[in-house]
Design an enzyme around this catalytic site. Structure first.
Site, PDB file in Angstrom:
ATOM      1  N   HIS A  44     -25.903 -36.967  27.783  1.00 14.79           N
ATOM      2  CA  HIS A  44     -25.534 -37.509  26.417  1.00 14.79           C
ATOM      3  C   HIS A  44     -24.660 -36.443  26.192  1.00 14.79           C
ATOM      4  CE1 HIS A  44     -29.550 -40.116  26.361  1.00 14.79           C
ATOM      5  NE2 HIS A  44     -29.929 -39.489  27.064  1.00 14.79           N
TER       6      HIS A  44
ATOM      7  N   HIS B 239     -23.859 -41.122  29.720  1.00 18.31           N
ATOM      8  CA  HIS B 239     -23.801 -42.880  29.624  1.00 18.31           C
ATOM      9  C   HIS B 239     -23.577 -43.623  28.055  1.00 18.31           C
ATOM     10  CE1 HIS B 239     -25.968 -42.957  25.144  1.00 18.31           C
ATOM     11  NE2 HIS B 239     -26.279 -41.568  25.399  1.00 18.31           N
TER      12      HIS B 239
ATOM     13  N   ARG C  32     -31.080 -44.917  28.068  1.00 17.78           N
ATOM     14  CA  ARG C  32     -29.614 -45.720  27.509  1.00 17.78           C
ATOM     15  C   ARG C  32     -28.857 -44.413  28.590  1.00 17.78           C
ATOM     16  NH1 ARG C  32     -30.558 -42.877  23.363  1.00 17.78           N
ATOM     17  NH2 ARG C  32     -29.482 -41.145  23.066  1.00 17.78           N
TER      18      ARG C  32
ATOM     19  N   GLU D  57     -30.452 -35.882  24.684  1.00 18.06           N
ATOM     20  CA  GLU D  57     -29.810 -36.097  23.711  1.00 18.06           C
ATOM     21  C   GLU D  57     -30.894 -34.438  22.469  1.00 18.06           C
ATOM     22  OE1 GLU D  57     -27.341 -35.480  22.736  1.00 18.06           O
ATOM     23  OE2 GLU D  57     -25.983 -37.061  22.128  1.00 18.06           O
TER      24      GLU D  57
END
Length: 299
Positions: free
Chosen positions: A220, A43, A94, A121
């Site tokens: 991520h 991202h 995000r 993540e």
């Protein structure tokens, strides 16, 4: 011109050279046919990334630069003529916002966006919220590098005394997971990330690709590294030295058995990608000497 940049440390130089040499030799003997393509990208820069803090499962928005990166990625893919069919993201904003922005830039806002915690993540446990550079001063750069990039080292777990524990585990989004909240991780190694990601890759994403759909995964740093390790066959030792820049699409071409037919390609301006990799690497190793190997491929 399509560009591939792989960030490596000095002692893994032979690994990447050997990988490219082996694939080139195989190509001379029998040219591998690319049947599938998939995009994987980290991202755009997040607010805490800019502050150099372990963000992990804390839900942070994109920074101003992160918004620009996501839009630039969309413009790049549009100019190259790509038409996406489905985008997969994590449950974190995000990752989702990056997908929205790049689809907007491509003029493909209608493309389905599928969200899953399995692309989240890596869970950094008790390290969440801490500043990486300050930790490097207190614990040494090598220790922080191992916490961040090693394959099977798990940081200390988060517990209820942690300031972000309730913010994470009381979040309603995690009631939508395919496991109950009590079984969600409290800390993870990269190995753990791959173990919870691979079943989703095999069972949900791969079938979409096999149907002929062009898939983009907006993930991520560590969920993308885990997937690349799986697809590229990167060793446990060498994955430590792989750094992915934010907001940069990676094109992976696969044969009918989902083996890569050529080196992965990081798309975009060569100098900008190198600068982005250095920026990520400098977060916790300001004095580490890094070498970059660039392999250019003509589209």
């Amino acid at each position: 011109m399509l560009s591939m940049v792989v960030q490596i440390s000095v002692n893994s130089h032979d690994y990447w050279d050997g990988l490219v040499t082996r694939r080139a030799a195989a190509a001379r003997q029998s040219i591998p046919m690319s049947k599938y393509k998939v995009f994987v990208m980290r991202h755009g820069e997040g607010a805490w990334t800019k502050e150099n803090r372990f963000c992990s499962w804390v839900d942070q928005r994109l920074s101003e630069d992160g918004v620009k990166e996501a839009l630039a990625c969309g413009h790049l893919l549009k100019e190259a003529g790509y038409q996406l069919d489905v985008v997969f993201t994590s449950l974190l904003s995000r990752s989702i916002h990056t997908a929205w922005l790049l689809l907007e830039a491509m003029g493909q806002e209608w493309v389905p966006v599928v969200r899953t915690w399995r692309l989240n993540e890596r869970h950094y446990g008790a390290l969440i919220g801490l500043n990486r550079a300050e930790m490097a001063l207190n614990h040494g750069e090598e220790q922080v590098k191992q916490w961040r990039r090693s394959y099977d080292l798990t940081p200390p777990p988060i517990d209820e005394s942690h300031p972000y524990f309730l913010e994470i585990y009381n979040d309603r989004r995690y009631s939508t997971c395919d496991v109950s909240k009590e079984f969600l991780p409290k800390s993870e190694s990269l190995k753990d990330v791959l173990e919870r990601l691979q079943p989703y890759w095999d069972g949900t994403i791969v079938p979409e690709i096999k149907r002929g759909k062009l898939v983009l995964i907006s993930g991520h740093g560590n969920s993308c590294r885990a997937l690349l390790k799986h697809l590229e066959g990167i060793s446990d030792a060498d994955i430590v030295n792989v750094t992915l820049p934010t907001g940069t699409p990676i094109l992976i071409e696969l044969d009918e058995n989902f083996r890569p037919t050529k080196p992965m390609q990081l798309l975009g301006d060569q100098k900008a990608i190198q600068a982005a990799i250095r920026k990520v690497e400098n977060q916790d190793q300001p004095r580490c000497q890094i070498r970059h190997v660039s392999i250019l491929r003509t589209a």
